[in-house]
Scaffold this motif. Structure first.
Motif, PDB file in Angstrom:
ATOM      1  N   LEU A 246     -35.253  69.725 -22.569  1.00  0.00           N
ATOM      2  CA  LEU A 246     -34.056  68.975 -22.956  1.00  0.00           C
ATOM      3  C   LEU A 246     -33.177  69.804 -23.888  1.00  0.00           C
ATOM      4  O   LEU A 246     -31.941  69.768 -23.788  1.00  0.00           O
ATOM      5  N   ALA A 247     -33.805  70.557 -24.786  1.00  0.00           N
ATOM      6  CA  ALA A 247     -33.046  71.396 -25.710  1.00  0.00           C
ATOM      7  C   ALA A 247     -32.305  72.508 -24.958  1.00  0.00           C
ATOM      8  O   ALA A 247     -31.147  72.821 -25.282  1.00  0.00           O
ATOM      9  N   VAL A 248     -32.937  73.110 -23.956  1.00  0.00           N
ATOM     10  CA  VAL A 248     -32.284  74.163 -23.174  1.00  0.00           C
ATOM     11  C   VAL A 248     -31.078  73.594 -22.423  1.00  0.00           C
ATOM     12  O   VAL A 248     -30.001  74.211 -22.373  1.00  0.00           O
ATOM     13  N   ILE A 249     -31.233  72.414 -21.825  1.00  0.00           N
ATOM     14  CA  ILE A 249     -30.108  71.781 -21.128  1.00  0.00           C
ATOM     15  C   ILE A 249     -28.965  71.519 -22.103  1.00  0.00           C
ATOM     16  O   ILE A 249     -27.783  71.763 -21.794  1.00  0.00           O
ATOM     17  N   ALA A 250     -29.297  71.045 -23.299  1.00  0.00           N
ATOM     18  CA  ALA A 250     -28.261  70.799 -24.304  1.00  0.00           C
ATOM     19  C   ALA A 250     -27.560  72.099 -24.688  1.00  0.00           C
ATOM     20  O   ALA A 250     -26.322  72.120 -24.854  1.00  0.00           O
ATOM     21  N   LEU A 251     -28.313  73.190 -24.820  1.00  0.00           N
ATOM     22  CA  LEU A 251     -27.704  74.472 -25.162  1.00  0.00           C
ATOM     23  C   LEU A 251     -26.761  74.964 -24.071  1.00  0.00           C
ATOM     24  O   LEU A 251     -25.712  75.557 -24.366  1.00  0.00           O
ATOM     25  N   VAL A 252     -27.118  74.717 -22.809  1.00  0.00           N
ATOM     26  CA  VAL A 252     -26.255  75.126 -21.699  1.00  0.00           C
ATOM     27  C   VAL A 252     -24.892  74.462 -21.820  1.00  0.00           C
ATOM     28  O   VAL A 252     -23.839  75.112 -21.675  1.00  0.00           O
ATOM     29  N   TYR A 253     -24.887  73.171 -22.112  1.00  0.00           N
ATOM     30  CA  TYR A 253     -23.614  72.458 -22.201  1.00  0.00           C
ATOM     31  C   TYR A 253     -22.900  72.734 -23.520  1.00  0.00           C
ATOM     32  O   TYR A 253     -21.671  72.724 -23.585  1.00  0.00           O
ATOM     33  N   LEU A 254     -23.653  72.999 -24.558  1.00  0.00           N
ATOM     34  CA  LEU A 254     -23.033  73.338 -25.839  1.00  0.00           C
ATOM     35  C   LEU A 254     -22.333  74.694 -25.770  1.00  0.00           C
ATOM     36  O   LEU A 254     -21.229  74.865 -26.299  1.00  0.00           O
ATOM     37  N   CYS A 255     -22.978  75.655 -25.090  1.00  0.00           N
ATOM     38  CA  CYS A 255     -22.404  77.000 -24.980  1.00  0.00           C
ATOM     39  C   CYS A 255     -21.465  77.142 -23.780  1.00  0.00           C
ATOM     40  O   CYS A 255     -20.701  78.109 -23.696  1.00  0.00           O
ATOM     41  N   TYR A 260     -27.513  82.643 -19.877  1.00  0.00           N
ATOM     42  CA  TYR A 260     -28.670  82.980 -20.703  1.00  0.00           C
ATOM     43  C   TYR A 260     -29.956  82.318 -20.205  1.00  0.00           C
ATOM     44  O   TYR A 260     -30.963  82.316 -20.907  1.00  0.00           O
ATOM     45  N   LEU A 261     -29.924  81.792 -18.990  1.00  0.00           N
ATOM     46  CA  LEU A 261     -31.120  81.247 -18.363  1.00  0.00           C
ATOM     47  C   LEU A 261     -31.842  82.346 -17.598  1.00  0.00           C
ATOM     48  O   LEU A 261     -31.256  83.354 -17.205  1.00  0.00           O
ATOM     49  N   GLY A 262     -33.122  82.155 -17.353  1.00  0.00           N
ATOM     50  CA  GLY A 262     -33.878  83.076 -16.519  1.00  0.00           C
ATOM     51  C   GLY A 262     -34.055  84.452 -17.131  1.00  0.00           C
ATOM     52  O   GLY A 262     -33.984  84.649 -18.346  1.00  0.00           O
ATOM     53  N   TRP A 288     -26.271  88.713 -27.598  1.00  0.00           N
ATOM     54  CA  TRP A 288     -27.658  88.964 -28.013  1.00  0.00           C
ATOM     55  C   TRP A 288     -28.225  87.772 -28.784  1.00  0.00           C
ATOM     56  O   TRP A 288     -29.385  87.391 -28.587  1.00  0.00           O
ATOM     57  N   ALA A 289     -27.398  87.161 -29.647  1.00  0.00           N
ATOM     58  CA  ALA A 289     -27.872  86.025 -30.448  1.00  0.00           C
ATOM     59  C   ALA A 289     -28.098  84.795 -29.576  1.00  0.00           C
ATOM     60  O   ALA A 289     -29.073  84.048 -29.775  1.00  0.00           O
ATOM     61  N   LEU A 290     -27.231  84.576 -28.603  1.00  0.00           N
ATOM     62  CA  LEU A 290     -27.379  83.408 -27.739  1.00  0.00           C
ATOM     63  C   LEU A 290     -28.606  83.544 -26.841  1.00  0.00           C
ATOM     64  O   LEU A 290     -29.349  82.575 -26.643  1.00  0.00           O
ATOM     65  N   LYS A 291     -28.842  84.742 -26.303  1.00  0.00           N
ATOM     66  CA  LYS A 291     -30.041  84.941 -25.483  1.00  0.00           C
ATOM     67  C   LYS A 291     -31.296  84.761 -26.327  1.00  0.00           C
ATOM     68  O   LYS A 291     -32.296  84.185 -25.856  1.00  0.00           O
ATOM     69  N   MET A 292     -31.252  85.221 -27.568  1.00  0.00           N
ATOM     70  CA  MET A 292     -32.393  85.034 -28.456  1.00  0.00           C
ATOM     71  C   MET A 292     -32.655  83.557 -28.679  1.00  0.00           C
ATOM     72  O   MET A 292     -33.806  83.098 -28.646  1.00  0.00           O
ATOM     73  N   LEU A 293     -31.616  82.781 -28.890  1.00  0.00           N
ATOM     74  CA  LEU A 293     -31.760  81.345 -29.123  1.00  0.00           C
ATOM     75  C   LEU A 293     -32.372  80.658 -27.905  1.00  0.00           C
ATOM     76  O   LEU A 293     -33.328  79.881 -28.025  1.00  0.00           O
ATOM     77  N   PHE A 294     -31.833  80.930 -26.714  1.00  0.00           N
ATOM     78  CA  PHE A 294     -32.352  80.313 -25.498  1.00  0.00           C
ATOM     79  C   PHE A 294     -33.826  80.678 -25.285  1.00  0.00           C
ATOM     80  O   PHE A 294     -34.634  79.823 -24.909  1.00  0.00           O
ATOM     81  N   THR A 295     -34.175  81.940 -25.532  1.00  0.00           N
ATOM     82  CA  THR A 295     -35.540  82.395 -25.279  1.00  0.00           C
ATOM     83  C   THR A 295     -36.524  81.816 -26.288  1.00  0.00           C
ATOM     84  O   THR A 295     -37.633  81.392 -25.922  1.00  0.00           O
ATOM     85  N   VAL A 296     -36.144  81.807 -27.548  1.00  0.00           N
ATOM     86  CA  VAL A 296     -37.028  81.256 -28.579  1.00  0.00           C
ATOM     87  C   VAL A 296     -37.303  79.780 -28.312  1.00  0.00           C
ATOM     88  O   VAL A 296     -38.452  79.316 -28.416  1.00  0.00           O
ATOM     89  N   VAL A 297     -36.285  79.017 -27.947  1.00  0.00           N
ATOM     90  CA  VAL A 297     -36.476  77.595 -27.650  1.00  0.00           C
ATOM     91  C   VAL A 297     -37.411  77.430 -26.453  1.00  0.00           C
ATOM     92  O   VAL A 297     -38.318  76.590 -26.462  1.00  0.00           O
ATOM     93  N   THR A 298     -37.208  78.233 -25.410  1.00  0.00           N
ATOM     94  CA  THR A 298     -38.029  78.125 -24.199  1.00  0.00           C
ATOM     95  C   THR A 298     -39.500  78.444 -24.472  1.00  0.00           C
ATOM     96  O   THR A 298     -40.393  77.659 -24.132  1.00  0.00           O
ATOM     97  N   LEU A 299     -39.762  79.586 -25.089  1.00  0.00           N
ATOM     98  CA  LEU A 299     -41.139  80.035 -25.260  1.00  0.00           C
ATOM     99  C   LEU A 299     -41.887  79.253 -26.329  1.00  0.00           C
ATOM    100  O   LEU A 299     -43.069  78.944 -26.175  1.00  0.00           O
ATOM    101  N   SER A 300     -41.218  78.924 -27.428  1.00  0.00           N
ATOM    102  CA  SER A 300     -41.904  78.202 -28.501  1.00  0.00           C
ATOM    103  C   SER A 300     -42.264  76.784 -28.082  1.00  0.00           C
ATOM    104  O   SER A 300     -43.178  76.186 -28.645  1.00  0.00           O
TER     105      SER A 300
END
Length: 428
Positions: A246-255, A260-262, A288-300
């Motif tokens: 849900l957080a990743v979906i929210a980030l997609v629409y926020l950004c 930054y997926l996949g 770089w910061a946005l990809k870091m955010l998406f990845t950290v949310v996904t993996l954590s």
């Protein structure tokens, strides 16, 4: 063993590519990411609690051989990673390849009843085979398996087995028709010798290397901190990927973007951001910061995959941004960031230097080594693999015992930060 790992990695890379193509063909799959996360969480909760440690479990088994690595790790991580990418999670593939290699190597070791020292070498060779096959960099794969176990120490006992395994794994993967992405640094292309190294440019590379190391540090710490917070807040493990989805979906629409997926290796959108785009003339300051955010949310949150390919994206994007600030060649700094952020986050400067040379050529060897070594130094006693031991400390570590792990170092730092300040006696 290496041929088996190379074949499984080939099947994995083919499946990953098919999943990515399906995600681009059917954009609505993103909305199923929470359900996919729930499926992964339930699968691991029911069958995979013994392999939840992932790469850290393999490193621990190499340090202190015990029951080995369960064979079930291979199908679980294979399926979990493909599902993560099918629905749009921002994750990598190195973790999967290493776990495939470690799982099969453990099974082979048990089948032929190896003694403890030989079993340890077999596990290291499995890591080398998986890493070399999934990235097409056998030299880096061999040295990665020797270097990743301990900060500041290389395990030479397994040198030849790891080299053979990495080369055979890579060859086998290629024989199945798998092709790897090609990245080029055109700056100084064809130059020969260290006399072509420019002092001013080398100084700029050194500044960038510090930034790359700090980026690796921030990525690793953010991943561990958010992962720990998720475990405290959401007690039932299968629900964590639901929240993360849900957080990743929210980030997609926020950004306002899905770039930054996949993996970020290729895109069906000709204008989409990929790793290769950061080698071009355009500067992207905050990708770089946005990809870091998406990845950290996904993996954590508990999705499966790895950290390395997202680190390639983050590093190339950060190098692209720094090139605009430092006035340096964009393709050169993007290539250096590609390997150096990984060097800092994984504490493997030698492997990443070799990877840079395999990918970009020896022309840039001095720049690559400078960026990777400084990134390693500046990332501190932190990293994406908490089971790494600190064999040779980068700085003074105080009261840590010999061969303490990065997990111990994090606990030690947290204890020092939260300890009350000593109260001085009042003057008489």
């Amino acid at each position: 063993m290496a041929a088996a790992v190379g074949s499984l990695c080939a099947a994995f890379l083919w499946s990953l590519d098919a999943a990515t193509r399906a995600r681009f063909a059917y954009p609505g799959l993103l909305f199923l990411l929470p359900l996919g996360g729930l499926a992964i969480g339930l699968l691991y909760h029911r069958f995979g609690q013994s392999v939840e440690g992932g790469n850290n479990l393999i490193v621990e088994q190499i340090h202190v051989p015990g029951g080995g690595v369960p064979l079930r790790m291979a199908p679980l991580i294979f399926l979990g990673t493909v599902v993560t990418h099918l629905f749009g999670g921002s994750a990598g593939r190195e973790g999967t390849a290493v776990q495939l290699g470690g799982s099969l190597a453990s099974a082979f070791g048990k089948a032929v009843r190896l003694d403890a020292p030989s079993f340890r070498i077999m596990l290291m060779a499995g890591i080398a085979a998986g890493f070399g096959a999934v990235f097409g960099t056998p030299l880096a794969g061999a040295v990665f398996a020797l270097e990743v176990l301990a900060v500041g120490r290389v395990e030479y006992a397994a040198l030849v087995p790891c080299l053979v395994a990495a080369v055979v794994g890579d060859w086998t993967c290629q024989l199945w028709g798998i092709e790897h992405g090609v990245f080029r640094i055109d700056d100084h292309a064809g130059a020969v010798g260290t006399h072509m190294v420019e002092p001013l440019l080398l100084a700029k590379v050194a500044v960038a290397g510090v930034a790359f190391g700090l980026a690796g540090l921030v990525f690793a710490e953010a991943n561990h901190m958010l992962g720990g917070w998720c475990k405290r807040v959401i007690a039932f493990a299968p629900l964590r990927p639901v929240a993360g989805g849900l957080a990743v979906i929210a980030l997609v629409y926020l950004c306002g973007t899905r770039d930054y997926l996949g993996l970020g290796v290729w895109s069906a959108d000709p204008h989409g951001l990929t790793i290769a785009r950061f080698f071009g003339p355009e500067v992207h300051p905050w990708s770089w910061a946005l990809k870091m955010l998406f990845t950290v949310v996904t993996l954590s949150a508990g999705f499966k995959g790895g950290e390395v390919t997202p680190l390639f994206f983050i590093g190339a994007a950060l190098g692209n941004a720094l090139a605009g600030v430092l006035g340096a060649p964009v393709d050169l700094l993007a290539g250096l960031g590609f390997v150096a952020v990984f060097a800092g986050a994984a504490n493997t400067p030698l492997a990443c230097t070799l990877m840079g040379i395999e990918l970009f050529g020896a022309t840039h060897g001095v720049y690559i080594a400078t960026a990777c070594f400084l990134a390693y130094l500046c990332s501190g006693h932190s990293g994406i693999y908490l089971s790494q031991r600190i064999a040779v400390p980068k700085v003074s570590v105080g009261t840590l015992p010999p061969d303490a792990t990065l997990r111990h170092a994090r606990t030690h730092r947290a204890a020092r930060l939260t300890a009350p300040a000593p109260v001085s006696a009042p003057d008489r």
